[in-house]
Every structure is written in C-alpha cells, then in structure tokens.
Design a protein around this motif. Structure first.
Motif, PDB file in Angstrom:
ATOM      1  N   THR A 114     -57.534 -11.506  23.799  1.00 37.05           N
ATOM      2  CA  THR A 114     -58.714 -11.639  23.789  1.00 37.05           C
ATOM      3  C   THR A 114     -59.230 -12.054  22.613  1.00 37.05           C
ATOM      4  O   THR A 114     -60.574 -13.125  23.169  1.00 37.05           O
ATOM      5  N   LEU A 115     -58.992 -12.233  21.739  1.00 38.01           N
ATOM      6  CA  LEU A 115     -58.581 -13.345  20.653  1.00 38.01           C
ATOM      7  C   LEU A 115     -58.611 -14.385  20.563  1.00 38.01           C
ATOM      8  O   LEU A 115     -59.334 -16.150  20.656  1.00 38.01           O
ATOM      9  N   ASP A 116     -57.328 -14.518  21.828  1.00 40.64           N
ATOM     10  CA  ASP A 116     -57.016 -15.960  21.995  1.00 40.64           C
ATOM     11  C   ASP A 116     -58.646 -16.675  22.967  1.00 40.64           C
ATOM     12  O   ASP A 116     -58.541 -17.949  22.900  1.00 40.64           O
ATOM     13  N   TRP A 117     -58.712 -16.026  23.932  1.00 40.76           N
ATOM     14  CA  TRP A 117     -59.441 -16.596  24.782  1.00 40.76           C
ATOM     15  C   TRP A 117     -60.785 -17.179  23.922  1.00 40.76           C
ATOM     16  O   TRP A 117     -61.734 -17.905  24.346  1.00 40.76           O
ATOM     17  N   ILE A 118     -61.449 -16.051  23.035  1.00 41.33           N
ATOM     18  CA  ILE A 118     -62.487 -15.984  22.286  1.00 41.33           C
ATOM     19  C   ILE A 118     -62.790 -17.450  21.821  1.00 41.33           C
ATOM     20  O   ILE A 118     -63.308 -18.189  21.786  1.00 41.33           O
ATOM     21  N   PHE A 119     -61.640 -17.928  20.687  1.00 38.41           N
ATOM     22  CA  PHE A 119     -61.473 -19.241  20.560  1.00 38.41           C
ATOM     23  C   PHE A 119     -61.132 -20.075  21.124  1.00 38.41           C
ATOM     24  O   PHE A 119     -61.410 -21.077  20.981  1.00 38.41           O
ATOM     25  N   ASP A 120     -60.612 -20.043  22.467  1.00 37.91           N
ATOM     26  CA  ASP A 120     -61.176 -20.832  23.816  1.00 37.91           C
ATOM     27  C   ASP A 120     -62.365 -21.159  23.323  1.00 37.91           C
ATOM     28  O   ASP A 120     -62.883 -22.417  24.175  1.00 37.91           O
ATOM     29  N   LEU A 121     -63.226 -20.166  24.302  1.00 40.49           N
ATOM     30  CA  LEU A 121     -65.015 -20.166  24.795  1.00 40.49           C
ATOM     31  C   LEU A 121     -65.545 -20.810  23.396  1.00 40.49           C
ATOM     32  O   LEU A 121     -65.933 -21.253  23.403  1.00 40.49           O
ATOM     33  N   PHE A 122     -65.027 -20.243  21.876  1.00 42.25           N
ATOM     34  CA  PHE A 122     -65.870 -21.116  20.827  1.00 42.25           C
ATOM     35  C   PHE A 122     -64.606 -21.724  20.070  1.00 42.25           C
ATOM     36  O   PHE A 122     -64.611 -20.911  18.974  1.00 42.25           O
ATOM     37  N   PRO A 123     -64.671 -23.138  20.011  1.00 47.39           N
ATOM     38  CA  PRO A 123     -63.808 -23.276  19.067  1.00 47.39           C
ATOM     39  C   PRO A 123     -64.233 -23.765  17.899  1.00 47.39           C
ATOM     40  O   PRO A 123     -63.602 -23.031  16.263  1.00 47.39           O
ATOM     41  N   ARG A 124     -65.516 -23.492  17.860  1.00 55.65           N
ATOM     42  CA  ARG A 124     -66.275 -23.361  16.366  1.00 55.65           C
ATOM     43  C   ARG A 124     -65.895 -22.162  15.345  1.00 55.65           C
ATOM     44  O   ARG A 124     -65.816 -22.228  14.570  1.00 55.65           O
TER      45      ARG A 124
END
Length: 235
Positions: A114-124
C-alpha cells in the motif's frame, strides 16, 4: 449493494440534523453528495464512519449493521474517512502519519504494498516522508490526509471536502488522483462544495438541503439539471 443508508436520523442535542435520509453506494462507484453549508453532508459521513450515533435508521455495509458498531470496528470492516480540513498530525512526520493510518492492518507485506502504491500516486509525499506534516503546503497536507486514509486498505473511502482551500491547479490534481484510486478498486463517497468538479468525477450524485435528500440522479443528469445548475453550478 456495498453501502445502504436507510431512514437515517441524527440529532445534535435537541436539534435534528438529518431527517430520515436514504442513500446507496454500489461497489466500484464514485458517489457525490452536494449541498450548501449546513445541509448535513459531513454529518452523513460521520454517521457512516461511527463518529456520530444515529437516533433512528440503519446503516448497512456488506450486510453488517454499522450503527451498532464503534468507529474503530468500522475502520476494520474497510471504511476510511478523510475528514474536512485535512487534520494531519502536524508534529509527526509524513511517514509517521501514514503508519498511523495503517493501525488496523496486521499484514506487514500488505502495508508495504500500500505504501509503494501511495508513493506512486503521490510522489511528493515520498520526497517529503521525513518532513513534519505541519510544514507541508495545504495541497500536500490534503494528499497526506487521503494517503493516510488509504493506508487502512479501505473498500470505501469517505472524502469530506477534499478541494477545500486549494488552488484550482491542485484541485484538478487531487480529483485526478481520486479517479485513479477509484479505478484501482476503491469505492468513493465524496462530499464536495465544488459541485461541477464532483459531478464530472462521480457516477451518481445526491443533493442535500437542510438534512434531507431532495434529488438523486446520475452525475450526467445532475450536471444538466437546470435547478442544480442554478443553485450549485453558477447558472
């Protein structure tokens, strides 16, 4: 039906805020709730997530009666709310805020996915993960609030005014991300004052006025409805 709200009545002391509302959300939909300030939109979301107890009516999620459960039990069933005004933990880092969002998830591998996916969604957020949440811009805090909700691995995400106080370019970006989140399989119930943006994104919508639902239709029909245009879309 994923979520069914039946004849919901909610009181603040002696004042009835919701007067027997009914709404449904199907698996995979984005459903928007529109209405002026004080219409009862946030009250509806807080009742679904267990932060307010109804005085009457039922809230059924995948066959479970939510109105009989406490808020943390409701999160475990797969319902996450992103509150109005972001409410990030300002003295904690971005990463610590995200960790708190995952407090009901016990599978470490799932948390990492989930964390990897979130960092893809929100690179910032990935760039700023060691930064204190209170030092982020308004737009970044809104990203963090949504991301924190997603860390709970929800089946349905309740979003309360995600565009509030954001510059138009950021609003566009947040709404594009909500669409991506939905396309990944998360159902979305969205409360939003920016009616045009919400209806362009949603599949269906409800219009609330003073604690009642006065209109329900497809988002396309609501966008074209002359009364809705006049009241919420500026003519």
């Amino acid at each position: 039906m994923l979520l069914n709200v039946e004849n919901l009545r909610v009181h603040y002391g002696n004042v009835e805020a919701l007067h027997g509302i009914n709404l449904r959300v199907r698996q995979g939909e984005i459903v928007a709730i529109l209405g002026a300030n004080g219409a009862g939109k946030s009250t509806t979301l807080m009742s679904i997530s267990g932060l307010l107890k109804p005085s009457q009516g039922r809230i059924i999620f995948e066959g479970q009666e939510l109105h009989k459960l406490r808020a943390h039990e409701i999160v475990r069933l797969g319902i996450a709310q992103v509150p109005e005004g972001r409410r990030v933990f300002s003295t904690l880092t971005v990463q610590e805020n995200l960790n708190l969002g995952a407090f009901t998830v016990t599978d470490e591998k799932k948390i990492q996915r989930t964390l990897d996916w979130i960092f893809d969604l929100f690179p910032r957020l990935k760039e700023r993960k060691e930064q204190l949440a209170g030092t982020l811009s308004g737009g970044e805090q809104q990203m963090l609030a949504i991301a924190r909700g997603l860390m709970a691995d929800p089946k349905i995400l309740l979003l309360d005014e995600p565009s509030l106080g954001l510059a138009p370019i950021l609003v566009k970006s947040i709404f594009e991300t909500i669409k991506e989140i939905n396309e990944s399989g998360v159902t979305v119930l969205l409360v939003e004052q920016n009616a045009r943006a919400a209806l362009k994104l949603a599949h269906r919508g409800y219009v609330m006025e003073v604690g009642k639902i006065v209109l329900e239709d497809s988002a396309k029909n609501l966008l074209e409805n002359p009364e809705v245009r006049k009241a919420y879309l500026g003519g």
